[in-house]
Design an enzyme around this catalytic site. Structure first.
Site, PDB file in Angstrom:
ATOM      1  N   SER A 157       0.824  -1.031  -0.066  1.00  0.00           N
ATOM      2  CA  SER A 157       0.138   0.121  -0.042  1.00  0.00           C
ATOM      3  C   SER A 157       0.912   1.380  -0.080  1.00  0.00           C
ATOM      4  O   SER A 157       1.882   1.439  -0.902  1.00  0.00           O
ATOM      5  CB  SER A 157      -0.874  -0.031   1.081  1.00  0.00           C
ATOM      6  OG  SER A 157      -2.065   0.985   1.086  1.00  0.00           O
TER       7      SER A 157
ATOM      8  N   ASP B 272     -10.209  -3.025  -5.708  1.00  0.00           N
ATOM      9  CA  ASP B 272      -9.308  -2.205  -4.870  1.00  0.00           C
ATOM     10  C   ASP B 272      -9.168  -0.737  -5.459  1.00  0.00           C
ATOM     11  O   ASP B 272      -8.945  -0.822  -6.836  1.00  0.00           O
ATOM     12  CB  ASP B 272      -8.086  -2.750  -4.753  1.00  0.00           C
ATOM     13  CG  ASP B 272      -6.889  -2.014  -3.965  1.00  0.00           C
ATOM     14  OD1 ASP B 272      -7.254  -0.752  -3.582  1.00  0.00           O
ATOM     15  OD2 ASP B 272      -5.880  -2.355  -3.711  1.00  0.00           O
TER      16      ASP B 272
ATOM     17  N   HIS C 120      -8.369  -4.564  -0.870  1.00  0.00           N
ATOM     18  CA  HIS C 120      -7.111  -3.988  -0.464  1.00  0.00           C
ATOM     19  C   HIS C 120      -6.742  -4.399   1.067  1.00  0.00           C
ATOM     20  O   HIS C 120      -7.555  -4.752   1.699  1.00  0.00           O
ATOM     21  CB  HIS C 120      -7.298  -2.481  -0.514  1.00  0.00           C
ATOM     22  CG  HIS C 120      -6.250  -1.586  -0.033  1.00  0.00           C
ATOM     23  ND1 HIS C 120      -5.206  -1.455  -1.044  1.00  0.00           N
ATOM     24  CD2 HIS C 120      -5.725  -0.831   0.870  1.00  0.00           C
ATOM     25  CE1 HIS C 120      -4.295  -0.758  -0.659  1.00  0.00           C
ATOM     26  NE2 HIS C 120      -4.420  -0.320   0.489  1.00  0.00           N
TER      27      HIS C 120
END
Ligand SMILES: *[C@@H]1O[C@H](CO)[C@@H](O)[C@H](O)[C@H]1NC(C)=O
Ligand SMILES: *[C@@H]1O[C@H](CO)[C@@H](O)[C@H](O)[C@H]1NC(C)=O
Ligand SMILES: *[C@@H]1O[C@H](CO)[C@@H](O)[C@H](O)[C@H]1NC(C)=O
Ligand SMILES: *[C@@H]1O[C@H](CO)[C@@H](O)[C@H](O)[C@H]1NC(C)=O
Length: 401
Positions: free
Chosen positions: A189, A341, A371
């Protein structure tokens, strides 16, 4: 009674409401994903409420919850685990115990959390890094860079750079028995954003003799130039990471000025003079047909903000908005993207752009992915998706590092 009961009651009502928000049909373990999604959405709404009544910043409630999951450095039969500092930045080291005839590979891991949350001490990441060290017989370094909003851009980035510089010195590599030709930097991320930016800087700077052999980016965010890509639109409300939440948290990395948050929601945040970046992140050019679907490309609107945030042009924030001459020096790359996502298209476009620039890229797309699954690999929430991503990542490292 009174206040607390009221809060608890409200939280229950919100949770009960969010648990019925539909999620994509093909996700694995749909009820667990629903629970994660409902917890995140309830937290987000409560955090928004707390911020509006002046109780605490939006990020505080999230970081309080995440901190419950921090672990101590506990060695096991295979790996010595210790907390220390490199150039004053806290790091957690994983050093394999078995004797090695030759120098070891190394992995520097940068955790996610929208630049405002998290730590390499969170139990799922501790597990991941421990397994990596054991399976690859590698030295693993988890980096606890300082976090926004207390430390805004570029401090988190600079912290990672200073750890990386220190680690890549011959002296440090020799101390830990690391092979200078077998070093990878990884991140999930926003950790992927930091890793991708750092790799670009290191590989393009002749001052560094030792370079990375590889980078591994797990559902990375890679740009802030255009936040109305097909994935931002299709997964605006999640699951897990909604567009509003990402903007709300991500803006804290840059500023406390809410005008930026407002402008980003409308994709009108880029300043005059940044239009040349659009072609570098143009989903209409770089996104495979399959993901473009019926979406129609429109350029972000420039210059709507009174304060011009010129840092938005900085490619340390948006490694995707870097030209080909800088990309072509990048090392072997591994990218994981998840279908459901908002950050999906950042990863997909980077894969296209790196391949166009001649970089060797391995790409795994999780068709049922959401995600953040890597953060749900340990109790109380254990998603099979997280385990699958972990296995793919470690296998890739085993074969390529
Ligand atoms: C230590 O490594 C062995 C071999 O890889 C493995 O079977 C064992 O489970 C590991 N121990 C721990 C605590 O991870
Ligand atoms: C984006 O890509 C589309 C299709 O390739 C093209 O028509 C458009 O001019 C591009 N816009 C920018 C700003 O690059
Ligand atoms: C920018 O400034 C103008 C004039 O001072 C004001 O009318 C406008 O509302 C401001 N826009 C924003 C987004 O703050
Ligand atoms: C690519 O970017 C670098 C650094 O931002 C810049 O120095 C260089 O001039 C750019 N090259 C091209 C062809 O735009």
């Amino acid at each position: 009674m009174g206040y607390k009961t009221l809060c608890f009651g409200l939280t229950c009502i919100l949770f009960a409401y969010f648990i019925y928000v539909p999620i994509p049909e093909n996700v694995d373990e749909p009820w667990k994903v629903r629970i994660v999604d409902a917890v995140v959405k309830t937290t987000s709404l409560t955090a928004m409420l707390f911020e509006n009544i002046g109780l605490m910043g939006y990020e505080k409630l999230f970081s309080t919850l995440v901190k419950l999951d921090y672990t101590q450095p506990i060695s096991d039969e295979n790996v010595t685990v210790m907390d220390t500092t490199f150039t004053d930045i806290p790091v957690r080291l994983y050093l394999p115990k078995r004797k090695s005839e030759r120098q070891r590979p190394a992995v520097i891991f940068i955790h996610g959390g929208a630049f405002v949350l998290g730590s390499c001490r969170q139990s799922p990441l501790d597990l991941l890094n421990r397994l990596t060290a054991n399976k690859l017989d590698a030295v693993v370094v988890g980096v606890d860079y300082r976090l926004a909003p207390q430390y805004q851009f570029p401090t988190p980035y600079e912290d990672v750079i200073s750890v990386v510089k220190f680690f890549l010195e011959d002296k440090t590599l020799a101390e830990y028995g690391v092979d200078p030709t077998r070093i990878c930097i990884s991140g999930d991320s926003s950790g992927g954003t930091l890793a991708a930016g750092v790799v670009q800087q290191i590989q393009n700077d002749p001052e560094f003799k030792n370079k990375f052999k590889a980078q591994a980016l797990i559902y990375p965010g890679l740009q802030l130039v255009d936040i109305s890509m097909p994935s931002h639109q299709e997964y605006e409300h999640g699951p897990v990471l909604s567009r509003n939440m990402a903007i709300e948290l991500g803006c804290l990395y840059l500023t406390n000025d809410k005008a930026l948050t407002q402008a980003m929601r409308k994709n009108q945040h880029m300043p005059h003079g940044s239009g040349h970046l659009f072609k570098l992140v143009n989903w209409s050019t770089f996104l495979p047909e399959k993901y473009r679907k019926q979406h129609v490309y429109t350029e972000p609107v420039l210059g709507r903000l009174n304060t011009s945030f010129s840092i938005l042009l900085d490619n340390r924030l948006s490694p995707l908005a870097t030209n080909d001459s800088q990309l072509q020096n990048l090392p072997l790359t591994y990218v994981v993207t998840c279908q459901h996502d908002i950050l999906r298209d950042d990863g997909l476009i980077y894969v296209s752009r790196l391949r166009n620039a001649g970089v060797k890229v391995s790409h795994d797309h999780m068709e049922d992915g959401v995600h953040g699954a890597l953060s749900f690999m340990t109790l109380p929430v254990y998603l099979r998706l997280g385990i699958r991503i972990k296995d793919k990542y470690i296998n890739w490292l085993e074969e390529n590092l």
